[in-house]
Design a protein around this motif. Sequence first.
Motif, PDB file in Angstrom:
ATOM      1  N   UNK A 193      53.590  90.836  20.175  1.00  0.00           N
ATOM      2  CA  UNK A 193      52.662  91.166  19.085  1.00  0.00           C
ATOM      3  C   UNK A 193      53.264  90.907  17.707  1.00  0.00           C
ATOM      4  N   UNK A 194      54.534  91.206  17.544  1.00  0.00           N
ATOM      5  CA  UNK A 194      55.139  91.126  16.217  1.00  0.00           C
ATOM      6  C   UNK A 194      55.810  89.791  15.923  1.00  0.00           C
ATOM      7  N   UNK A 195      56.258  89.091  16.968  1.00  0.00           N
ATOM      8  CA  UNK A 195      57.024  87.866  16.750  1.00  0.00           C
ATOM      9  C   UNK A 195      56.324  86.608  17.257  1.00  0.00           C
ATOM     10  N   UNK A 196      55.316  86.766  18.102  1.00  0.00           N
ATOM     11  CA  UNK A 196      54.676  85.597  18.690  1.00  0.00           C
ATOM     12  C   UNK A 196      55.406  85.152  19.949  1.00  0.00           C
ATOM     13  N   UNK A 197      54.792  84.226  20.669  1.00  0.00           N
ATOM     14  CA  UNK A 197      55.334  83.806  21.968  1.00  0.00           C
ATOM     15  C   UNK A 197      56.657  83.055  21.809  1.00  0.00           C
ATOM     16  N   UNK A 198      56.705  82.132  20.885  1.00  0.00           N
ATOM     17  CA  UNK A 198      57.891  81.273  20.755  1.00  0.00           C
ATOM     18  C   UNK A 198      59.133  82.068  20.376  1.00  0.00           C
ATOM     19  N   UNK A 199      59.013  82.916  19.362  1.00  0.00           N
ATOM     20  CA  UNK A 199      60.181  83.695  18.934  1.00  0.00           C
ATOM     21  C   UNK A 199      60.537  84.766  19.964  1.00  0.00           C
ATOM     22  N   UNK A 217      48.977  99.200  28.687  1.00  0.00           N
ATOM     23  CA  UNK A 217      49.140  98.055  27.788  1.00  0.00           C
ATOM     24  C   UNK A 217      47.990  97.066  27.869  1.00  0.00           C
ATOM     25  N   UNK A 218      47.688  96.576  29.063  1.00  0.00           N
ATOM     26  CA  UNK A 218      46.639  95.563  29.178  1.00  0.00           C
ATOM     27  C   UNK A 218      45.272  96.139  28.831  1.00  0.00           C
ATOM     28  N   UNK A 219      45.035  97.416  29.142  1.00  0.00           N
ATOM     29  CA  UNK A 219      43.731  98.011  28.825  1.00  0.00           C
ATOM     30  C   UNK A 219      43.778  98.863  27.559  1.00  0.00           C
ATOM     31  N   UNK A 220      44.771  99.764  27.511  1.00  0.00           N
ATOM     32  CA  UNK A 220      44.810 100.755  26.447  1.00  0.00           C
ATOM     33  C   UNK A 220      44.996 100.115  25.070  1.00  0.00           C
ATOM     34  N   UNK A 221      45.822  99.069  25.007  1.00  0.00           N
ATOM     35  CA  UNK A 221      46.126  98.446  23.715  1.00  0.00           C
ATOM     36  C   UNK A 221      45.704  96.977  23.688  1.00  0.00           C
ATOM     37  N   UNK A 222      44.745  96.630  24.537  1.00  0.00           N
ATOM     38  CA  UNK A 222      44.355  95.228  24.685  1.00  0.00           C
ATOM     39  C   UNK A 222      43.819  94.630  23.395  1.00  0.00           C
ATOM     40  N   UNK A 223      42.907  95.337  22.733  1.00  0.00           N
ATOM     41  CA  UNK A 223      42.295  94.806  21.513  1.00  0.00           C
ATOM     42  C   UNK A 223      43.330  94.597  20.418  1.00  0.00           C
ATOM     43  N   UNK A 224      44.280  95.514  20.347  1.00  0.00           N
ATOM     44  CA  UNK A 224      45.331  95.386  19.337  1.00  0.00           C
ATOM     45  C   UNK A 224      46.147  94.124  19.577  1.00  0.00           C
ATOM     46  N   UNK A 225      46.469  93.855  20.844  1.00  0.00           N
ATOM     47  CA  UNK A 225      47.276  92.676  21.169  1.00  0.00           C
ATOM     48  C   UNK A 225      46.516  91.383  20.916  1.00  0.00           C
ATOM     49  N   UNK A 226      45.223  91.366  21.206  1.00  0.00           N
ATOM     50  CA  UNK A 226      44.439  90.139  21.059  1.00  0.00           C
ATOM     51  C   UNK A 226      44.423  89.626  19.629  1.00  0.00           C
ATOM     52  N   UNK A 227      44.498  90.535  18.668  1.00  0.00           N
ATOM     53  CA  UNK A 227      44.453  90.123  17.263  1.00  0.00           C
ATOM     54  C   UNK A 227      45.822  89.710  16.731  1.00  0.00           C
ATOM     55  N   UNK A 228      46.864  89.899  17.518  1.00  0.00           N
ATOM     56  CA  UNK A 228      48.221  89.680  17.014  1.00  0.00           C
ATOM     57  C   UNK A 228      48.988  88.581  17.732  1.00  0.00           C
ATOM     58  N   UNK A 229      48.841  88.475  19.034  1.00  0.00           N
ATOM     59  CA  UNK A 229      49.685  87.558  19.797  1.00  0.00           C
ATOM     60  C   UNK A 229      49.270  86.115  19.541  1.00  0.00           C
ATOM     61  N   UNK A 230      50.161  85.370  18.931  1.00  0.00           N
ATOM     62  CA  UNK A 230      49.985  83.938  18.680  1.00  0.00           C
ATOM     63  C   UNK A 230      51.215  83.206  19.237  1.00  0.00           C
ATOM     64  N   UNK A 231      51.086  81.906  19.393  1.00  0.00           N
ATOM     65  CA  UNK A 231      52.228  81.156  19.933  1.00  0.00           C
ATOM     66  C   UNK A 231      53.355  81.064  18.915  1.00  0.00           C
ATOM     67  N   UNK A 285      53.662  82.672  15.846  1.00  0.00           N
ATOM     68  CA  UNK A 285      54.040  83.855  15.073  1.00  0.00           C
ATOM     69  C   UNK A 285      53.205  85.045  15.501  1.00  0.00           C
ATOM     70  N   UNK A 286      53.639  86.231  15.067  1.00  0.00           N
ATOM     71  CA  UNK A 286      52.895  87.451  15.334  1.00  0.00           C
ATOM     72  C   UNK A 286      52.599  88.170  14.030  1.00  0.00           C
ATOM     73  N   UNK A 287      52.253  89.435  14.144  1.00  0.00           N
ATOM     74  CA  UNK A 287      51.961  90.246  12.964  1.00  0.00           C
ATOM     75  C   UNK A 287      52.883  91.464  12.995  1.00  0.00           C
ATOM     76  N   UNK A 288      53.951  91.395  12.212  1.00  0.00           N
ATOM     77  CA  UNK A 288      55.008  92.410  12.270  1.00  0.00           C
ATOM     78  C   UNK A 288      54.737  93.515  11.243  1.00  0.00           C
TER      79      UNK A 288
END
Length: 434
Positions: free
Chosen positions: A208-214, A289-303, A305-308
């Motif tokens: 969520x905070x760093x993205x997939x690559x980092x 995680x997959x259900x409880x915080x799913x919406x939060x993750x969808x708006x942040x996880x990018x390849x 970068x993320x949202x720190x």
Amino acid sequence: AEWKMKQPSEGWKLQMERLSTAMVKQRELAAVIFFLVDALLTYVIIAKVPYTEIDWIAYMQEVEGVMGGEYDYSQLRGQTGPLVYPGGFVWIYAGLRKLTDDGKDIAAAQKLFFVVYLLTQAVVMRIYVTTKLVPAWALGLLIMSKRMHSIYVLRMFNDCVAMLIFFVALLLFIHRRWGWGCVVYSLAVSVKMNILLYAPGLLYLLLCSQGVRKSAALISLCALVQAVVGAPFLLSHPVSYIRGSFDLSRVFMHRWSVNLKFLPEDVFVSKPLALCLLAAHLLLLYVAYARHLKKLAQTRIKFASGLDDFDPAFICKVLMTANFIGVVCARTIHFQFYSWYFHSLPALLWACPLHGRRGMMLKLTLWGLIEIAFNITLKDGCQNTPVSPECGSPTPEGAFALTGAHAVTLIAILAAHPWKLVKSKDINPLQKQK
């Protein structure tokens, strides 16, 4: 007219800022007072309560071979069995062996673990003050455990060292020092594998905070630390090292299980129970995680970068919840495993949607039940010569109470609204106003 309309809002904002500052100072003062009281109490415990040998001699025997040049894990043993801890444990306890006259100077060893205990308490209280997870008076719960004092300064388990290193990593994480945090986290794993219970939460935060690559780069950094710490063993006998230090198939003794002692022994050691607990672990992680915080993750996880911008309290709750789920689903919990999650109990209980006087009473009752369960032991056979193997072991009643308290706490945590899990109570005044 415009000035008069803004004035109440600005005055309210100033008042809330002053209140927030006062609360921080109150927590800091409470932390200092509780720390000093705990230091004095622990010193008295070391002076007055006899040391009990459990694993210290075995630790010293296990590292003795390495200090003599033996790097084959299959040949390294102590009086309680083969060496089953990663390389970080070996190097730390080899150092402790040198500082304690080959492990013979128990008094010196207790002084060293007194320092480990105080450092752990200092780091944990710093985390609680920074994150504002609990009210000031609740910090007193961190110093009130009889079992925790015993684990650190009367037993000197390696769990204590692993948890100290982890809490340093957690302190780095809440200050968004993700790189250094991952290095220190991996060092904690190299002392004892229970730190891997935090891994699902850490993976979530990194993505969520760093993205997939980092995140992939940081995970590779963790692996590099493991390779460096275990290099002498990996270069000489890689198979025996990996098989010995990262063995996930071990079955612990039924009589020392604090959580499932109420089950018959044949059920306790059975493969179906292990598979059921593993399935429950995975399901609960999905719920959290997959259900409880799913919406939060969808708006942040990018390849790329993320949202720190995570709140420090949220970082703590995510990691502590992952660890607690692992503890609840563990096939066995020994007395020393209490150190895995004791310090996170106040944060987890105050994350539960339990409000008012009744809610507060339930929180304290759950905390008390867990503490009592770790202090109830069997007295049968303690007067015999030789002492019965059951002497000092957990009771089925205590195990049942502990499992029940764990279940209620976990249900309450997962019942919390995701936004309540994200934000601490003392959020920014402007966010409250919006």
